[in-house]
Structures are given as structure tokens and as C-alpha cells.
Design a protein around this motif. Sequence first.
Motif, PDB file in Angstrom:
ATOM      1  N   ALA A   1       0.901  -2.820  -6.111  1.00 42.08           N
ATOM      2  CA  ALA A   1       0.366  -1.465  -6.110  1.00 42.08           C
ATOM      3  C   ALA A   1       0.702  -0.745  -7.410  1.00 42.08           C
ATOM      4  O   ALA A   1      -0.136  -0.021  -7.969  1.00 42.08           O
ATOM      5  CB  ALA A   1       0.902  -0.689  -4.910  1.00 42.08           C
ATOM      6  N   VAL A   2       1.914  -0.944  -7.906  1.00 40.57           N
ATOM      7  CA  VAL A   2       2.326  -0.333  -9.171  1.00 40.57           C
ATOM      8  C   VAL A   2       1.400  -0.776 -10.298  1.00 40.57           C
ATOM      9  O   VAL A   2       0.909   0.040 -11.091  1.00 40.57           O
ATOM     10  CB  VAL A   2       3.787  -0.704  -9.498  1.00 40.57           C
ATOM     11  CG1 VAL A   2       4.129  -0.310 -10.932  1.00 40.57           C
ATOM     12  CG2 VAL A   2       4.742  -0.023  -8.536  1.00 40.57           C
ATOM     13  N   SER A   3       1.148  -2.081 -10.358  1.00 43.83           N
ATOM     14  CA  SER A   3       0.277  -2.609 -11.414  1.00 43.83           C
ATOM     15  C   SER A   3      -1.142  -2.057 -11.282  1.00 43.83           C
ATOM     16  O   SER A   3      -1.783  -1.710 -12.288  1.00 43.83           O
ATOM     17  CB  SER A   3       0.248  -4.144 -11.342  1.00 43.83           C
ATOM     18  OG  SER A   3       1.532  -4.686 -11.556  1.00 43.83           O
ATOM     19  N   ALA A   4      -1.636  -1.961 -10.045  1.00 41.82           N
ATOM     20  CA  ALA A   4      -2.987  -1.452  -9.829  1.00 41.82           C
ATOM     21  C   ALA A   4      -3.093   0.022 -10.221  1.00 41.82           C
ATOM     22  O   ALA A   4      -4.092   0.445 -10.818  1.00 41.82           O
ATOM     23  CB  ALA A   4      -3.383  -1.642  -8.361  1.00 41.82           C
ATOM     24  N   VAL A   5      -2.065   0.802  -9.902  1.00 39.26           N
ATOM     25  CA  VAL A   5      -2.081   2.228 -10.255  1.00 39.26           C
ATOM     26  C   VAL A   5      -2.005   2.406 -11.768  1.00 39.26           C
ATOM     27  O   VAL A   5      -2.712   3.240 -12.347  1.00 39.26           O
ATOM     28  CB  VAL A   5      -0.932   2.971  -9.548  1.00 39.26           C
ATOM     29  CG1 VAL A   5      -0.838   4.408 -10.042  1.00 39.26           C
ATOM     30  CG2 VAL A   5      -1.120   2.957  -8.046  1.00 39.26           C
ATOM     31  N   ARG A   6      -1.176   1.629 -12.426  1.00 37.08           N
ATOM     32  CA  ARG A   6      -1.079   1.718 -13.888  1.00 37.08           C
ATOM     33  C   ARG A   6      -2.398   1.344 -14.548  1.00 37.08           C
ATOM     34  O   ARG A   6      -2.738   1.875 -15.606  1.00 37.08           O
ATOM     35  CB  ARG A   6       0.054   0.822 -14.387  1.00 37.08           C
ATOM     36  CG  ARG A   6       1.428   1.416 -14.138  1.00 37.08           C
ATOM     37  CD  ARG A   6       2.523   0.553 -14.691  1.00 37.08           C
ATOM     38  NE  ARG A   6       3.829   1.198 -14.503  1.00 37.08           N
ATOM     39  CZ  ARG A   6       4.960   0.561 -14.269  1.00 37.08           C
ATOM     40  NH1 ARG A   6       4.962  -0.765 -14.209  1.00 37.08           N
ATOM     41  NH2 ARG A   6       6.077   1.216 -14.105  1.00 37.08           N
ATOM     42  N   ALA A   7      -3.133   0.443 -13.931  1.00 33.08           N
ATOM     43  CA  ALA A   7      -4.418   0.034 -14.492  1.00 33.08           C
ATOM     44  C   ALA A   7      -5.418   1.182 -14.491  1.00 33.08           C
ATOM     45  O   ALA A   7      -6.395   1.159 -15.254  1.00 33.08           O
ATOM     46  CB  ALA A   7      -4.976  -1.152 -13.708  1.00 33.08           C
ATOM     47  N   THR A   8      -5.182   2.211 -13.658  1.00 29.15           N
ATOM     48  CA  THR A   8      -6.059   3.385 -13.638  1.00 29.15           C
ATOM     49  C   THR A   8      -5.664   4.416 -14.691  1.00 29.15           C
ATOM     50  O   THR A   8      -6.316   5.448 -14.824  1.00 29.15           O
ATOM     51  CB  THR A   8      -6.046   4.066 -12.254  1.00 29.15           C
ATOM     52  OG1 THR A   8      -4.766   4.672 -12.033  1.00 29.15           O
ATOM     53  CG2 THR A   8      -6.340   3.055 -11.149  1.00 29.15           C
ATOM     54  N   GLY A   9      -4.569   4.148 -15.401  1.00 31.06           N
ATOM     55  CA  GLY A   9      -4.130   5.064 -16.453  1.00 31.06           C
ATOM     56  C   GLY A   9      -3.044   6.030 -16.048  1.00 31.06           C
ATOM     57  O   GLY A   9      -2.645   6.881 -16.845  1.00 31.06           O
ATOM     58  N   LEU A  10      -2.521   5.912 -14.822  1.00 32.95           N
ATOM     59  CA  LEU A  10      -1.470   6.815 -14.368  1.00 32.95           C
ATOM     60  C   LEU A  10      -0.096   6.315 -14.806  1.00 32.95           C
ATOM     61  O   LEU A  10       0.115   5.121 -15.014  1.00 32.95           O
ATOM     62  CB  LEU A  10      -1.504   6.952 -12.844  1.00 32.95           C
ATOM     63  CG  LEU A  10      -2.782   7.517 -12.223  1.00 32.95           C
ATOM     64  CD1 LEU A  10      -2.590   7.706 -10.720  1.00 32.95           C
ATOM     65  CD2 LEU A  10      -3.177   8.829 -12.882  1.00 32.95           C
ATOM     66  N   CYS A  11       0.837   7.266 -14.919  1.00 31.43           N
ATOM     67  CA  CYS A  11       2.219   6.949 -15.267  1.00 31.43           C
ATOM     68  C   CYS A  11       3.012   6.781 -13.977  1.00 31.43           C
ATOM     69  O   CYS A  11       3.072   7.701 -13.160  1.00 31.43           O
ATOM     70  CB  CYS A  11       2.818   8.051 -16.126  1.00 31.43           C
ATOM     71  SG  CYS A  11       4.491   7.703 -16.716  1.00 31.43           S
ATOM     72  N   VAL A  12       3.624   5.604 -13.787  1.00 28.28           N
ATOM     73  CA  VAL A  12       4.256   5.257 -12.521  1.00 28.28           C
ATOM     74  C   VAL A  12       5.747   4.998 -12.708  1.00 28.28           C
ATOM     75  O   VAL A  12       6.164   4.352 -13.672  1.00 28.28           O
ATOM     76  CB  VAL A  12       3.604   3.999 -11.911  1.00 28.28           C
ATOM     77  CG1 VAL A  12       4.248   3.651 -10.567  1.00 28.28           C
ATOM     78  CG2 VAL A  12       2.114   4.197 -11.741  1.00 28.28           C
TER      79      VAL A  12
ATOM     80  N   VAL B   1       3.254   9.334 -10.378  1.00 29.41           N
ATOM     81  CA  VAL B   1       3.594   8.813  -9.060  1.00 29.41           C
ATOM     82  C   VAL B   1       4.961   8.131  -9.126  1.00 29.41           C
ATOM     83  O   VAL B   1       5.261   7.426 -10.090  1.00 29.41           O
ATOM     84  CB  VAL B   1       2.557   7.780  -8.574  1.00 29.41           C
ATOM     85  CG1 VAL B   1       2.920   7.285  -7.174  1.00 29.41           C
ATOM     86  CG2 VAL B   1       1.161   8.364  -8.578  1.00 29.41           C
ATOM     87  N   ALA B   2       5.787   8.354  -8.097  1.00 28.45           N
ATOM     88  CA  ALA B   2       7.064   7.638  -7.956  1.00 28.45           C
ATOM     89  C   ALA B   2       7.015   6.853  -6.646  1.00 28.45           C
ATOM     90  O   ALA B   2       6.787   7.421  -5.590  1.00 28.45           O
ATOM     91  CB  ALA B   2       8.234   8.613  -7.947  1.00 28.45           C
ATOM     92  N   PHE B   3       7.216   5.547  -6.736  1.00 30.07           N
ATOM     93  CA  PHE B   3       7.211   4.687  -5.559  1.00 30.07           C
ATOM     94  C   PHE B   3       8.627   4.458  -5.052  1.00 30.07           C
ATOM     95  O   PHE B   3       9.581   4.400  -5.842  1.00 30.07           O
ATOM     96  CB  PHE B   3       6.582   3.328  -5.882  1.00 30.07           C
ATOM     97  CG  PHE B   3       5.087   3.354  -5.997  1.00 30.07           C
ATOM     98  CD1 PHE B   3       4.298   3.477  -4.874  1.00 30.07           C
ATOM     99  CD2 PHE B   3       4.471   3.244  -7.236  1.00 30.07           C
ATOM    100  CE1 PHE B   3       2.908   3.491  -4.975  1.00 30.07           C
ATOM    101  CE2 PHE B   3       3.095   3.263  -7.347  1.00 30.07           C
ATOM    102  CZ  PHE B   3       2.310   3.384  -6.215  1.00 30.07           C
ATOM    103  N   SER B   4       8.751   4.308  -3.750  1.00 30.19           N
ATOM    104  CA  SER B   4      10.045   4.010  -3.136  1.00 30.19           C
ATOM    105  C   SER B   4       9.823   3.031  -1.988  1.00 30.19           C
ATOM    106  O   SER B   4       8.986   3.286  -1.106  1.00 30.19           O
ATOM    107  CB  SER B   4      10.697   5.296  -2.616  1.00 30.19           C
ATOM    108  OG  SER B   4      11.881   5.016  -1.899  1.00 30.19           O
ATOM    109  N   CYS B   5      10.571   1.928  -1.979  1.00 30.05           N
ATOM    110  CA  CYS B   5      10.403   0.941  -0.925  1.00 30.05           C
ATOM    111  C   CYS B   5      11.699   0.189  -0.697  1.00 30.05           C
ATOM    112  O   CYS B   5      12.630   0.245  -1.513  1.00 30.05           O
ATOM    113  CB  CYS B   5       9.287  -0.046  -1.272  1.00 30.05           C
ATOM    114  SG  CYS B   5       9.702  -1.215  -2.591  1.00 30.05           S
ATOM    115  N   ALA B   6      11.756  -0.520   0.422  1.00 29.53           N
ATOM    116  CA  ALA B   6      12.890  -1.402   0.712  1.00 29.53           C
ATOM    117  C   ALA B   6      12.707  -2.702  -0.061  1.00 29.53           C
ATOM    118  O   ALA B   6      11.612  -3.010  -0.548  1.00 29.53           O
ATOM    119  CB  ALA B   6      12.970  -1.671   2.211  1.00 29.53           C
ATOM    120  N   GLU B   7      13.780  -3.466  -0.158  1.00 29.26           N
ATOM    121  CA  GLU B   7      13.754  -4.698  -0.940  1.00 29.26           C
ATOM    122  C   GLU B   7      12.664  -5.656  -0.457  1.00 29.26           C
ATOM    123  O   GLU B   7      11.980  -6.299  -1.261  1.00 29.26           O
ATOM    124  CB  GLU B   7      15.118  -5.378  -0.855  1.00 29.26           C
ATOM    125  CG  GLU B   7      15.318  -6.483  -1.873  1.00 29.26           C
ATOM    126  CD  GLU B   7      15.379  -5.948  -3.294  1.00 29.26           C
ATOM    127  OE1 GLU B   7      14.868  -6.640  -4.192  1.00 29.26           O
ATOM    128  OE2 GLU B   7      15.912  -4.840  -3.498  1.00 29.26           O
TER     129      GLU B   7
END
Length: 272
Positions: free
Chosen positions: A134-145, A119-125
Motif C-alpha cells: 500500500a505504501v508503494s502504491a500511494v507513493r506512486a500517486t505522488g503522495l508523501c508517505v 499519509v502516515a501508516f501504522s500496522c502490526a508486524e
Amino acid sequence: MTEIRVLVQLCEELSDDRLLAALGSALDGSGLNVSPVDPGRLRRFARRWLDAKTAELWERARATQTYRIWAETAGPEQVIEADDLATALLRKGVPGEIAAPAAVAMHRDEVARAPVYDVAFSCAERQTEYVQLAVSAVRATGLCVFFEKEMTYEWWGKNFIVEGRRVYGRSARYFVPFFSEEYLSEPRPRDALEWAMSAAVERGDDYILPVVVGDVSVPANLLGPNIGYLRADEHSPEQLAAALRAKVAASRASDVEPRDIGVIVRGVRGSQ
């Protein structure tokens, strides 16, 4: 075809600079005015030539039976081997001394662009804090972010626009933009979205998984009326993570187990 395989094997042993120098030398031997005694100029020329000719070379290769067989049997993230690519180019009239180094260089470029992130995330400042959760939660599932705002040291001294485009255009399984008023007005997020939208043409509509932040109206040219999206205020970071984990798991499950292309191609060659 044994000769082209030998040439490819020799090219695979070369560093990137030496590979491009060899390609430049081969082109010079074809009559192009590049001095073989100037390695620096030779490398620069070879790189420019390859960049300019890549689209043409891929078009030639994809028109061959060799490539069609590979495409029909390869997994979604598999990259064609350099010797099969060189064979395809050879059959389209590209001389071996050019086909071999060009194929190896093209193969390396494809490998470098292959998806390395789930997954690649993109957001404004302004949305950084929420997205970081969200990044931390997704990484906790074992995905590469991938999250650009974490790349301060990795991109130190690099062109961060080019690096970001490489990820958003090719190196992620899914692209998740967080649409907000700021996202639609800031140049960096918009640039990331444009590259992801270009990639979506080839990779399918669900490559982009939009999340809308707040009461924002997303232009129809960015998010069509029939494209599904989630709202950040209706989903916790953990819920987003669970949804993304399910998406990635389904994508992996649908991947076709790649077959041995060498055996397949050799079988076709033997029947010709």
C-alpha cells in the motif's frame, strides 16, 4: 512595537542552543536563580522552562486580537510568525526580553511539528507485507508517505517512541491504522493510535482513516459505531492508494490561501 521586532530579528539569528541560553538569561534577569556564567545549565533550564510554560504562553497569545486575526485568515497548515507571536505575548504582559526568544523558540517548535507527510501508516508486524504494498502504491500517486518500519537508519540513535509520536500527533495530514488482532495487542501500534486519537480531537474525525484487517472486533472506544472504515480484504493496495489520493486532493483544495498577516496586523495596529 518596533523594539520587539528588532529583538525577534536578533533572536532569529541565533542557533537553538544560543536561543535557549538567551531565554534563560532573560529569565535569570527576572529573578530566577540560574547562573548566567554556566551556559550548559542555562540551556537546560531554558528548555525545561519553555516546555513547562508553552501551554500558558499559547493561552495568553491566543487571547489577543493579534492572534485571532491571524487564526481567521491563516491556512490550515500555516504557522504564526515569531514577531506577531512576540507582539501578542507582549500585549499580555510578557516582558520583551522574554517574549522575543520565547516566541522564536515556540515558532521553531511549531514549524518542526507542521505536517510534512500526506499519509502516515501504522500496522502490526504481521501486516507489514500488505501495508508495504500500500505504501508503494500511494507513493506512486505522488503522495508523501510515512511508514515507521522504514525508519531504521533515520531513527538510529534516537528515541523511536518520541519520534513516532511526533509524526502521528502532528506531522501527517492523515493517519491510517490497519486494525488487526495483533494491532490491538501490540504496544507500539496502540501507542501510535493513542497519539493520533489525541490529535484527532483538534484536527477532526477524518484525520484517522481506519482499515480493518480480517475478522476483528475493534473496541468502541477506538473505533466508534458511526466511524466509517475500509476492509483490507475488499480493497487492493492500488484501490487504497486511489482513495487516499482523492482524500488528500480534497483536503488540499479546501485549504484557505493564506493572506499577508503582516499587512493585516499592521492595519489593525494603525486603527488602534
